[in-house]
Design an enzyme around this catalytic site. Structure first.
Site, short mmCIF file in Angstrom:
data_model
loop_
_atom_site.label_atom_id
_atom_site.label_comp_id
_atom_site.label_asym_id
_atom_site.label_seq_id
_atom_site.Cartn_x
_atom_site.Cartn_y
_atom_site.Cartn_z
N TYR A 11 0.63 -1.09 0.05
CA TYR A 11 -0.16 0.16 0.20
C TYR A 11 0.96 1.31 0.00
N ASN A 32 7.95 -9.97 -1.65
CA ASN A 32 7.98 -11.31 -1.97
C ASN A 32 6.22 -11.71 -2.12
N ASN A 35 1.59 -9.89 0.58
CA ASN A 35 0.77 -8.96 1.00
C ASN A 35 0.12 -8.07 -0.17
N SER A 124 6.46 3.57 13.06
CA SER A 124 4.97 3.81 13.34
C SER A 124 4.76 4.43 14.64
N THR A 126 3.12 3.81 16.57
CA THR A 126 2.94 2.75 17.74
C THR A 126 4.37 2.44 18.76
N TYR A 148 3.71 -6.75 17.25
CA TYR A 148 4.10 -5.94 16.09
C TYR A 148 4.73 -4.65 16.19
N LYS A 152 8.89 -2.84 15.62
CA LYS A 152 8.91 -1.62 15.23
C LYS A 152 10.00 -0.99 16.14
N LEU A 198 -10.06 1.21 10.39
CA LEU A 198 -11.19 1.91 10.02
C LEU A 198 -11.37 2.59 8.65
N ARG A 290 -12.38 -1.65 21.60
CA ARG A 290 -11.11 -2.64 21.13
C ARG A 290 -10.19 -2.63 22.07
N GLY A 292 -6.83 -2.26 23.94
CA GLY A 292 -5.52 -1.74 23.62
C GLY A 292 -5.73 -0.39 22.90
P1 NAD Z 1 1.55 -3.63 3.04
O1 NAD Z 1 1.48 -5.03 3.58
O2 NAD Z 1 0.76 -3.26 1.99
O3 NAD Z 1 3.14 -3.77 2.31
C1 NAD Z 1 4.08 -4.32 2.89
C2 NAD Z 1 4.63 -5.12 1.79
O4 NAD Z 1 5.87 -5.84 2.26
C3 NAD Z 1 3.76 -6.23 1.06
O5 NAD Z 1 3.72 -6.02 -0.39
C4 NAD Z 1 4.38 -7.49 1.47
O6 NAD Z 1 4.09 -8.34 0.34
C5 NAD Z 1 5.80 -7.20 1.57
N1 NAD Z 1 6.83 -7.95 2.34
C6 NAD Z 1 6.31 -8.36 3.79
N2 NAD Z 1 7.43 -9.03 4.25
C7 NAD Z 1 8.40 -9.27 3.25
C8 NAD Z 1 9.56 -9.95 3.07
N3 NAD Z 1 10.01 -10.75 4.08
N4 NAD Z 1 10.14 -9.94 2.06
C9 NAD Z 1 9.60 -9.13 1.10
N5 NAD Z 1 8.63 -8.54 0.89
C10 NAD Z 1 7.71 -8.57 2.27
O7 NAD Z 1 1.64 -2.65 4.30
P2 NAD Z 1 1.97 -0.98 4.18
O8 NAD Z 1 0.62 -0.62 4.82
O9 NAD Z 1 2.21 -0.51 2.91
O10 NAD Z 1 3.25 -0.86 5.45
C11 NAD Z 1 4.28 -0.71 4.70
C12 NAD Z 1 5.24 -0.65 5.83
O11 NAD Z 1 4.92 0.65 7.00
C13 NAD Z 1 5.17 -1.67 7.00
O12 NAD Z 1 6.40 -2.08 7.46
C14 NAD Z 1 4.22 -1.42 7.99
O13 NAD Z 1 4.62 -1.94 9.14
C15 NAD Z 1 4.58 0.26 8.28
N6 NAD Z 1 3.42 0.90 8.91
C16 NAD Z 1 2.11 0.78 8.27
C17 NAD Z 1 1.05 1.65 8.63
C18 NAD Z 1 -0.24 1.46 8.24
O14 NAD Z 1 -1.19 2.13 8.69
N7 NAD Z 1 -0.41 0.92 6.83
C19 NAD Z 1 1.42 2.36 9.89
C20 NAD Z 1 2.57 2.43 10.37
C21 NAD Z 1 3.50 1.67 9.73
C1 UD1 Z 2 -4.02 0.27 14.20
C2 UD1 Z 2 -3.06 -0.29 15.19
C3 UD1 Z 2 -1.61 0.32 15.18
C4 UD1 Z 2 -1.21 0.39 13.81
C5 UD1 Z 2 -2.18 0.98 13.03
C6 UD1 Z 2 -1.82 0.87 11.44
C7 UD1 Z 2 -4.24 -1.49 16.78
C8 UD1 Z 2 -4.84 -1.41 18.28
N1 UD1 Z 2 -3.53 -0.45 16.43
O1 UD1 Z 2 -3.97 1.81 14.68
O2 UD1 Z 2 -0.62 -0.26 15.93
O3 UD1 Z 2 0.22 0.91 13.76
O4 UD1 Z 2 -3.49 0.48 12.78
O5 UD1 Z 2 -1.80 0.07 10.79
O6 UD1 Z 2 -4.76 -2.14 15.94
N2 UD1 Z 2 -12.43 1.73 14.72
C9 UD1 Z 2 -13.56 1.40 14.85
N3 UD1 Z 2 -14.15 0.58 13.90
C10 UD1 Z 2 -13.43 -0.26 13.25
C11 UD1 Z 2 -11.94 0.01 13.05
C12 UD1 Z 2 -11.47 1.04 14.01
O7 UD1 Z 2 -14.46 2.38 15.42
O8 UD1 Z 2 -13.95 -1.29 12.41
C13 UD1 Z 2 -11.90 2.78 15.60
C14 UD1 Z 2 -10.58 2.44 16.50
O9 UD1 Z 2 -11.37 2.08 17.72
C15 UD1 Z 2 -9.62 3.82 16.47
C16 UD1 Z 2 -9.96 4.24 15.02
O10 UD1 Z 2 -11.04 3.80 14.66
O11 UD1 Z 2 -10.30 4.70 17.35
C17 UD1 Z 2 -8.77 4.00 14.26
O12 UD1 Z 2 -8.52 2.60 14.27
P1 UD1 Z 2 -7.41 1.83 13.22
O13 UD1 Z 2 -7.93 2.27 11.88
O14 UD1 Z 2 -7.52 0.54 13.44
O15 UD1 Z 2 -6.09 2.54 13.46
P2 UD1 Z 2 -5.56 2.55 15.18
O16 UD1 Z 2 -6.06 1.72 16.18
O17 UD1 Z 2 -5.04 3.79 15.39
#
Ligand code: NAD
Ligand code: UD1
Length: 334
Positions: A11, A32, A35, A124, A126, A148, A152, A198, A290, A292
């Site tokens: 993404y 790879n 996802n 993150s 987080t 998770y 990080k 969300l 939820r 945490g």
């Molecule tokens: P995503 O799952 O869409 O993208 C991650 C990609 O990494 C996927 O295409 C997956 O196939 C690939 N991948 C995973 N493990 C691998 C490996 N060992 N070797 C090669 N490829 C591998 O996730 P995203 O939302 O694009 O997130 C990207 C990064 O940002 C992640 O590290 C995630 O933890 C971090 N992050 C995401 C969010 C979020 O809300 N999306 C928030 C904070 C941090």
């Molecule tokens: C979540 C993760 C966080 C991660 C981030 C990005 C948890 C506890 N935290 O963050 O570690 O870095 O995603 O991947 O999972 N909500 C609803 N209904 C839903 C889904 C969410 O009400 O169906 C609410 C949640 O309670 C929160 C808000 O929407 O208040 C955002 O939730 P979400 O999108 O899951 O993000 P985070 O919880 O902030």
């Protein structure tokens, strides 16, 4: 000179590849496909009109990484590859430690062997654990409440230690809540199964894939009782990565930088904005909290402005419009 993008078909990675290509960078992707799908590559080409070198390989595979570094003149790496589902990480902690930590250690070793010192890492918000005071500043204490989050946090510590050897330029980007999609509607978030987060949940309700949104609690000490988060447009976030690569090229050491907007939006506010953007009603019910989930999370985003000359431009309405364009054009994802 090329930028290696690990997890580049995911993404955030795919949106960042578009911004890198638009800013004139050459890129090489390794993913790879755990996802993500190769269709993403066609979409990136369609948006940018540029060709991409792609390797279907695991970042834990050192031989594959070495081959890539031998073939290409890679000066910088953006390391997105990783697993990110909080719930799954509680059930399968070893999977998360193995995938996220080993991939990063391997990557650093191979980078070092090839004299490549610029690394931008996907961290993150987080890593601030259960911080109670908002906004979050980069120098606040770190922690984590699930495996998770610990991956990080631990990776940040590993990279900080490694950077102390003096040979690195590491930028740890701490993302808040990335949502939205490229405005072409060609790339966007395509989660497997029922979304945990969300925004993808709301957009799948809007497109008819899911029946109704469950709002996790309306008794938080927030403006309307629902959880407040710092949502950031994925294209803004991606532009932050382009700036971080430029920064890494010109500096040494290790910096942690928040990428957020500094503004909090509640669950109900996001739902309302999405209804306005899509013209669709989002049925919802209030359910229990939820486990945490903190009430409120948002960034102080001053450091990004100061060091990277970057700040978020897009508001919640634009985030919803672009998500809806992506979701309505691709109701089943890629
Ligand atoms: P995503 O799952 O869409 O993208 C991650 C990609 O990494 C996927 O295409 C997956 O196939 C690939 N991948 C995973 N493990 C691998 C490996 N060992 N070797 C090669 N490829 C591998 O996730 P995203 O939302 O694009 O997130 C990207 C990064 O940002 C992640 O590290 C995630 O933890 C971090 N992050 C995401 C969010 C979020 O809300 N999306 C928030 C904070 C941090
Ligand atoms: C979540 C993760 C966080 C991660 C981030 C990005 C948890 C506890 N935290 O963050 O570690 O870095 O995603 O991947 O999972 N909500 C609803 N209904 C839903 C889904 C969410 O009400 O169906 C609410 C949640 O309670 C929160 C808000 O929407 O208040 C955002 O939730 P979400 O999108 O899951 O993000 P985070 O919880 O902030």
């Amino acid at each position: 000179m090329s930028v290696l993008v690990t997890g580049g078909t995911g993404y955030i990675g795919s949106h960042t590849c578009v911004e890198l290509l638009n800013s004139g960078e050459d890129i090489v992707i390794i993913d790879n496909l755990y996802n993500s799908k190769t269709e993403v590559l066609e979409r990136i080409k369609k948006i940018t009109g540029k060709d991409i070198t792609f390797y279907n390989a695991d970042v834990r595979d050192k031989a594959a990484l070495t081959e890539i570094f031998n073939k290409h003149n890679i000066d910088s790496v953006i390391h997105f590859a990783g697993l990110k589902a909080v719930g799954e990480s509680v059930e399968k902690p070893m999977l998360y430690y193995d995938n996220n930590l080993i991939s990063t250690i391997n990557l650093c070793e191979v980078m070092k062997e090839h004299g490549c010192k610029n690394l931008v890492f996907s961290s993150s918000a987080t890593v601030y654990g259960n911080a109670e005071k908002m906004p979050l500043y980069e120098d606040m204490p770190l922690g984590a409440i699930n495996p998770y989050g610990k991956t990080k946090w631990f990776i940040e510590e590993i990279l900080r230690d490694e950077a102390k050897t003096g040979n690195w330029s590491v930028v740890l980007l701490r993302y808040f809540n990335p949502i939205g999609a490229h405005e072409s509607g060609l790339i966007g978030e395509d989660p497997n199964g029922i979304p945990n987060n969300l925004m993808p949940y709301i957009s799948q309700v809007a497109v008819g894939r899911l029946k109704e949104l469950s709002v996790f609690g309306n008794d938080y000490p927030t403006k309307d009782g629902t959880g407040v988060r710092d949502y950031i447009h994925v294209v803004d976030l991606s532009k932050g990565h382009v700036k971080a690569v430029e920064y890494a090229r010109e500096h040494t050491g290790c910096e942690a930088i928040n990428l957020g907007t500094g503004t909090g939006t509640s669950v109900l506010e996001l739902k309302d904005a999405f209804e306005k953007a899509s013209g669709k009603k989002i049925p919802f019910k209030i359910v229990g909290r939820r486990a945490g989930d903190p009430p409120t999370v948002y960034a102080n985003a001053d450091k990004a402005k100061k060091l990277l000359n970057w700040q978020a431009e897009y508001d919640i309405n634009k985030m919803c419009e672009d998500t809806w364009r992506w979701q309505s054009k691709n109701p089943k994802g890629y």
